[in-house]
Design a protein around this motif. Structure first.
Motif, mmCIF file in Angstrom:
data_model
loop_
_atom_site.group_PDB
_atom_site.id
_atom_site.type_symbol
_atom_site.label_atom_id
_atom_site.label_comp_id
_atom_site.label_asym_id
_atom_site.label_seq_id
_atom_site.Cartn_x
_atom_site.Cartn_y
_atom_site.Cartn_z
ATOM 1 N N ILE A 102 0.974 -1.543 -0.008
ATOM 2 C CA ILE A 102 0.260 0.196 -0.137
ATOM 3 C C ILE A 102 0.662 1.434 -0.125
ATOM 4 O O ILE A 102 0.490 1.821 -0.913
ATOM 5 N N SER A 103 1.785 0.923 0.477
ATOM 6 C CA SER A 103 3.356 2.171 0.610
ATOM 7 C C SER A 103 3.484 2.883 -0.336
ATOM 8 O O SER A 103 3.890 3.924 -0.730
ATOM 9 N N GLU A 105 1.770 1.675 -3.980
ATOM 10 C CA GLU A 105 1.052 2.094 -4.515
ATOM 11 C C GLU A 105 1.151 3.968 -4.142
ATOM 12 O O GLU A 105 0.725 4.842 -4.947
ATOM 13 N N SER A 106 1.083 4.349 -2.949
ATOM 14 C CA SER A 106 0.775 5.776 -2.225
ATOM 15 C C SER A 106 2.249 6.391 -2.722
ATOM 16 O O SER A 106 1.540 7.610 -3.418
ATOM 17 N N THR A 107 3.061 5.771 -2.812
ATOM 18 C CA THR A 107 4.510 6.502 -3.328
ATOM 19 C C THR A 107 4.289 6.896 -4.820
ATOM 20 O O THR A 107 4.814 8.295 -5.564
ATOM 21 N N ASN A 110 1.379 9.165 -5.445
ATOM 22 C CA ASN A 110 2.332 11.041 -5.279
ATOM 23 C C ASN A 110 3.075 11.030 -5.871
ATOM 24 O O ASN A 110 3.030 12.531 -6.286
ATOM 25 N N ASN A 243 -5.942 10.822 -10.035
ATOM 26 C CA ASN A 243 -5.062 9.887 -8.453
ATOM 27 C C ASN A 243 -5.001 10.724 -6.840
ATOM 28 O O ASN A 243 -5.051 9.735 -6.652
#
Length: 246
Positions: A102-103, A105-107, A110, A243
């Protein structure tokens, strides 16, 4: 005076920088600190995800070599080797892997957000410079026309064809157009400074020139659905909103 003008033109040709829209975007992407930080975060996140995935596996291996008999007769030589692959799953490892995924994908989101935001800002600033240049060109023509009308008014006044008040009205109009011309020059300079700021480039804004080649307009370009689809696919601000929704 002519020598000064020629020196100025030569200096502008030598030190002037001409950049296209693509050049401006690439320069901003290369120099922007937020993009560099997000790229570093993305690399770290990719490594963290790989490390979390690899913790599920444990590779073990062993081998042995047995030699029976003398050096001249190796018919009784025996060789054996083994290698094994084992996996392990625990709530802690699984939680760590899901968190890393998840981290990661979030990165990625971003990083994409920052890229699109910078691109949108540069594109907007680029076209603001184009608009400011067109306004300056228009105001230059207006000021030149106003100057000619004033000179004609001076000639008519000297011949007694118009009154002093009429001449003053032409002078006021000329002065007003000159003020607008100075304002247009200032606006163009500020627009260039803003573009250079968003590119984070060591460029003298006064020496910056931009070039923009407009695509040829064909009949199919006016199809509403095509234009809307093109906007959805190419506009950085719309991509940025996608996004955010993701």
């Amino acid at each position: 005076m002519k020598k000064i003008i020629m020196v100025f033109l030569v200096a502008k040709l030598v030190f002037g920088i001409t950049m296209s829209l693509s050049d401006c975007i690439q320069t901003a992407e290369k120099n922007n600190l937020d993009i560099k930080i997000s790229e570093t975060d993305k690399i770290i996140s990719d490594h963290s995800l790989t490390d979390a995935r690899n913790r599920f596996y444990d590779i073990t291996g062993s081998g042995s070599y047995f030699l029976n008999g003398d050096d001249d007769n190796n018919q009784n030589t025996n060789f054996s080797a083994s290698i094994g692959l084992s996996g392990k799953v625990s709530p802690s490892l699984f939680h760590n892997y899901e968190y890393s995924k998840i981290s990661n994908e979030s990165t990625d989101i971003n990083h994409s957000d920052i890229l699109n935001s910078i691109r949108y800002t540069v594109i907007n600033s680029f076209f603001q410079v184009l608009i400011a240049e067109e306004k300056l060109n228009l105001q230059t023509d207006i000021a030149e026309y106003s100057q000619k009308k004033y000179e004609e008014a001076e000639l008519k006044f000297s011949m007694g064809n118009i009154s002093k008040s009429d001449l003053l009205s032409f002078e006021v109009s000329k002065s007003s157009d000159i003020i607008d011309l100075k304002a247009a020059e200032s606006s163009l300079k500020k627009s260039k400074q803003t573009l250079v700021y968003h590119m984070n480039a060591k460029i003298n804004s006064d020496s910056l020139e931009i070039s923009y080649e407009q695509q040829a307009i064909t009949e199919e370009n006016f199809d509403e659905n095509i234009l809307i689809e093109e906007a959805f696919n190419n506009r950085p601000d719309l991509t940025l909103q996608k996004n955010y929704l993701s």
